[in-house]
Motif scaffolding. Structure first.
Motif, PDB file in Angstrom:
ATOM      1  N   ASN A 183      43.784  38.406  24.471  1.00 35.35           N
ATOM      2  CA  ASN A 183      44.458  37.993  25.710  1.00 35.35           C
ATOM      3  C   ASN A 183      44.343  39.100  26.747  1.00 35.35           C
ATOM      4  O   ASN A 183      43.893  40.220  26.421  1.00 35.35           O
ATOM      5  CB  ASN A 183      45.927  37.596  25.463  1.00 35.35           C
ATOM      6  CG  ASN A 183      46.706  38.687  24.773  1.00 35.35           C
ATOM      7  OD1 ASN A 183      46.679  39.840  25.187  1.00 35.35           O
ATOM      8  ND2 ASN A 183      47.402  38.336  23.700  1.00 35.35           N
ATOM      9  N   GLY A 184      44.740  38.797  27.942  1.00 35.79           N
ATOM     10  CA  GLY A 184      44.620  39.769  29.032  1.00 35.79           C
ATOM     11  C   GLY A 184      45.512  40.982  28.811  1.00 35.79           C
ATOM     12  O   GLY A 184      45.128  42.108  29.105  1.00 35.79           O
ATOM     13  N   HIS A 185      46.711  40.725  28.299  1.00 38.03           N
ATOM     14  CA  HIS A 185      47.638  41.836  28.107  1.00 38.03           C
ATOM     15  C   HIS A 185      47.100  42.865  27.118  1.00 38.03           C
ATOM     16  O   HIS A 185      47.182  44.071  27.363  1.00 38.03           O
ATOM     17  CB  HIS A 185      49.019  41.338  27.664  1.00 38.03           C
ATOM     18  CG  HIS A 185      49.991  42.446  27.494  1.00 38.03           C
ATOM     19  ND1 HIS A 185      50.631  43.038  28.568  1.00 38.03           N
ATOM     20  CD2 HIS A 185      50.380  43.125  26.389  1.00 38.03           C
ATOM     21  CE1 HIS A 185      51.387  44.033  28.123  1.00 38.03           C
ATOM     22  NE2 HIS A 185      51.259  44.095  26.805  1.00 38.03           N
ATOM     23  N   PHE A 245      53.305  40.300  37.428  1.00 36.93           N
ATOM     24  CA  PHE A 245      53.787  39.752  36.168  1.00 36.93           C
ATOM     25  C   PHE A 245      54.191  40.914  35.255  1.00 36.93           C
ATOM     26  O   PHE A 245      53.607  41.992  35.340  1.00 36.93           O
ATOM     27  CB  PHE A 245      52.651  38.923  35.536  1.00 36.93           C
ATOM     28  CG  PHE A 245      53.025  38.219  34.278  1.00 36.93           C
ATOM     29  CD1 PHE A 245      54.170  37.434  34.208  1.00 36.93           C
ATOM     30  CD2 PHE A 245      52.222  38.319  33.153  1.00 36.93           C
ATOM     31  CE1 PHE A 245      54.502  36.770  33.033  1.00 36.93           C
ATOM     32  CE2 PHE A 245      52.545  37.654  31.982  1.00 36.93           C
ATOM     33  CZ  PHE A 245      53.688  36.885  31.913  1.00 36.93           C
ATOM     34  N   SER A 283      53.564  41.835  32.473  1.00 41.08           N
ATOM     35  CA  SER A 283      52.487  42.418  31.681  1.00 41.08           C
ATOM     36  C   SER A 283      52.017  43.779  32.223  1.00 41.08           C
ATOM     37  O   SER A 283      51.792  44.715  31.453  1.00 41.08           O
ATOM     38  CB  SER A 283      51.314  41.438  31.658  1.00 41.08           C
ATOM     39  OG  SER A 283      50.182  42.007  31.091  1.00 41.08           O
ATOM     40  N   THR A 284      51.853  43.884  33.534  1.00 43.18           N
ATOM     41  CA  THR A 284      51.329  45.121  34.126  1.00 43.18           C
ATOM     42  C   THR A 284      52.245  46.301  33.804  1.00 43.18           C
ATOM     43  O   THR A 284      51.787  47.344  33.329  1.00 43.18           O
ATOM     44  CB  THR A 284      51.221  44.981  35.672  1.00 43.18           C
ATOM     45  OG1 THR A 284      50.825  43.667  36.011  1.00 43.18           O
ATOM     46  CG2 THR A 284      50.262  45.997  36.255  1.00 43.18           C
ATOM     47  N   VAL A 338      47.226  45.590  41.452  1.00 43.04           N
ATOM     48  CA  VAL A 338      47.052  44.198  41.019  1.00 43.04           C
ATOM     49  C   VAL A 338      46.454  43.404  42.181  1.00 43.04           C
ATOM     50  O   VAL A 338      46.927  43.532  43.311  1.00 43.04           O
ATOM     51  CB  VAL A 338      48.433  43.584  40.663  1.00 43.04           C
ATOM     52  CG1 VAL A 338      48.279  42.192  40.063  1.00 43.04           C
ATOM     53  CG2 VAL A 338      49.217  44.496  39.725  1.00 43.04           C
ATOM     54  N   ALA A 392      43.948  40.038  36.623  1.00 43.86           N
ATOM     55  CA  ALA A 392      44.287  38.823  35.864  1.00 43.86           C
ATOM     56  C   ALA A 392      44.180  37.561  36.717  1.00 43.86           C
ATOM     57  O   ALA A 392      43.849  36.492  36.221  1.00 43.86           O
ATOM     58  CB  ALA A 392      45.692  38.938  35.278  1.00 43.86           C
ATOM     59  N   PHE A 423      42.274  35.205  30.659  1.00 46.48           N
ATOM     60  CA  PHE A 423      41.748  33.841  30.486  1.00 46.48           C
ATOM     61  C   PHE A 423      42.819  32.947  29.874  1.00 46.48           C
ATOM     62  O   PHE A 423      42.533  32.058  29.084  1.00 46.48           O
ATOM     63  CB  PHE A 423      40.515  33.843  29.573  1.00 46.48           C
ATOM     64  CG  PHE A 423      39.437  34.826  29.946  1.00 46.48           C
ATOM     65  CD1 PHE A 423      39.243  35.237  31.255  1.00 46.48           C
ATOM     66  CD2 PHE A 423      38.586  35.338  28.966  1.00 46.48           C
ATOM     67  CE1 PHE A 423      38.240  36.136  31.593  1.00 46.48           C
ATOM     68  CE2 PHE A 423      37.584  36.238  29.287  1.00 46.48           C
ATOM     69  CZ  PHE A 423      37.405  36.640  30.597  1.00 46.48           C
ATOM     70  N   HIS A 424      44.067  33.214  30.220  1.00 45.02           N
ATOM     71  CA  HIS A 424      45.154  32.375  29.725  1.00 45.02           C
ATOM     72  C   HIS A 424      45.033  30.959  30.310  1.00 45.02           C
ATOM     73  O   HIS A 424      44.515  30.787  31.413  1.00 45.02           O
ATOM     74  CB  HIS A 424      46.507  32.988  30.113  1.00 45.02           C
ATOM     75  CG  HIS A 424      47.664  32.197  29.606  1.00 45.02           C
ATOM     76  ND1 HIS A 424      48.378  31.329  30.416  1.00 45.02           N
ATOM     77  CD2 HIS A 424      48.195  32.104  28.364  1.00 45.02           C
ATOM     78  CE1 HIS A 424      49.317  30.746  29.675  1.00 45.02           C
ATOM     79  NE2 HIS A 424      49.228  31.198  28.437  1.00 45.02           N
ATOM     80  N   GLY A 442      43.036  34.573  26.127  1.00 38.76           N
ATOM     81  CA  GLY A 442      41.884  35.460  26.147  1.00 38.76           C
ATOM     82  C   GLY A 442      41.931  36.369  27.349  1.00 38.76           C
ATOM     83  O   GLY A 442      42.794  36.212  28.225  1.00 38.76           O
TER      84      GLY A 442
END
Ligand SMILES: *Cc1c(COP(=O)(O)O)cnc(C)c1O
Length: 372
Positions: free
Chosen positions: A58-60, A83, A85-86, A128, A156, A179-180, A190
């Motif tokens: 995943n991206g994270h 988000f 995640s960052t 971002v 992302a 690629f969520h 992804g």
């Protein structure tokens, strides 16, 4: 009308996907850097115009990996209008995020505010490309060079975005894409890191597989491997990316047409030449008439009550999250705060219908009037 969801995953034709996964039944190679995985990376390299790409589960996990392998220390300059995640990826790597305010123009890092935040502990800038709008990559590069800092883009939202005639992935030391299912381009789950420094390729190869190298374990790695079924979905969807973006553009055009000029409402896209290089990842609007502070929330609730799933992204900003209470840099970031209190993201996905956009716009206009 049925409920309109905020996003919906783009899918290839059923037969295209089943065709793509057929040979897995011959090889039984289902995961761990198999042929689909490697082919997907090759295709991504071409699309993103970079020398290297490393796909992740995943991206994270890609973001955590890139921060880890760059061996950063101390402080990292980033933004809170993103988000979670960052910020999580930075903190989970033992680094201190220093929050730079964003620009009201594009919601991205305000490059005029970066230098005042640099200290002798700063090692990187992690901006971002919010909602797929490119950051001021040239200025960021100048600041980074001058101060010997790494630049890692959280890209992302920016898959398929071009800037100055080049892929957005050409900027910075590395860019991380997600690629969520909810993103413009998906492989179910992804993500990937894109870079031009090929030394990173082997490091990522090992890092996402526990750090294992042929003889020993070289890195304290993670398990971030992408499986073959997921890679196959990515390969199929990548064949249709141009078409997906084109459909989104038409929908955004319709939104803009309908919402332009509505009092107290601002649409972000101008649909000029620069906008042609976008990917139309999201449809943000700002609800602000300078009179009613809670109008955004009223409109948001009205829409959701009527089966239209609009989102308050990103609200609250990450420097206001409960999990970080008392832990992080407390410098105020007024623009980020203001945007997060006035923004609303409208449903947008490839298969949304123009009639649905009309229906949504009717409700927004009605709700704006009602909630004066
Ligand atoms: C989606 C997203 C991520 C994380 O990607 P996943 O693939 O969901 O792990 C990171 N940063 C931003 C800004 C995102 O929107």
């Amino acid at each position: 009308m049925d409920k309109i969801f905020f996003s919906q995953a783009s899918l290839p034709k059923f037969e295209e996907y089943t065709n793509e996964i057929k040979d897995i039944w011959n090889t039984h190679w289902v995961t761990s850097m198999g042929p689909k995985h490697n082919f997907f990376e090759e295709e991504l390299k071409k699309f993103l115009e970079v020398k290297g790409t490393s796909v992740f589960v995943n991206g994270h996990s890609a973001l955590e990996a890139v921060i880890s392998v760059m061996r950063l220390k101390g402080e990292v300059i980033t933004t809170p209008f993103t988000f979670v995640s960052t910020t999580h990826a930075i903190v989970r790597n033992g680094l201190r995020p220093i929050f730079c305010d964003v620009s009201k123009k594009d919601f991205n890092i305000d490059v005029n505010r970066i230098e005042e935040l640099i200290t002798d502990k700063t090692t990187a800038i992690i901006p971002v490309h919010v909602f797929g709008s490119p950051c001021d990559v040239e200025t960021i590069e100048i600041i980074a060079k001058k101060n010997n800092l790494k630049v890692i883009y959280d890209a992302a939202h920016a898959f398929g975005v071009r800037y100055n005639g080049k892929s957005i992935a050409k900027y910075g030391d590395a860019s991380v894409f997600s690629f969520h299912a909810s993103k413009v381009f998906n492989s179910i789950e992804g993500g990937c890191v894109a870079y031009d420094d090929l030394e990173l390729e082997e490091i990522f190869y090992k890092f996402r597989n526990f750090g294992i190298s042929s003889q020993n374990v070289e890195y304290i790695g993670a398990n971030g491997k992408m499986n073959e079924f997921v890679a196959a979905m990515g390969v199929c969807n990548l064949r249709h990316i141009e078409e997906m973006i084109k459909k989104r553009r038409e929908l955004v055009k319709h939104y803009v047409l309908r919402l332009k000029g509505v009092q107290g409402l601002n649409v972000m896209f101008k649909l000029d030449d620069a906008d042609l290089d976008r990917n139309y990842a999201y449809m943000p609007i700002l609800i602000d008439d300078g009179l009613c502070k809670t109008r955004r929330d009223k409109v948001w609730m009205d829409l959701n009550r009527n089966g239209i799933q609009a989102m308050r992204y990103f609200y609250p900003t990450t420097n206001q999250l409960l999990c970080y209470e008392g832990m992080l840099d407390t410098r105020p970031t007024p623009n980020a705060k203001w945007i997060s209190e006035h923004i609303l993201l409208l449903p947008l996905y490839e298969d949304l219908l123009v009639e649905q956009v009309d229906y949504i716009c009717d409700y927004i206009i009605q709700s704006m009037k009602k909630n004066l």
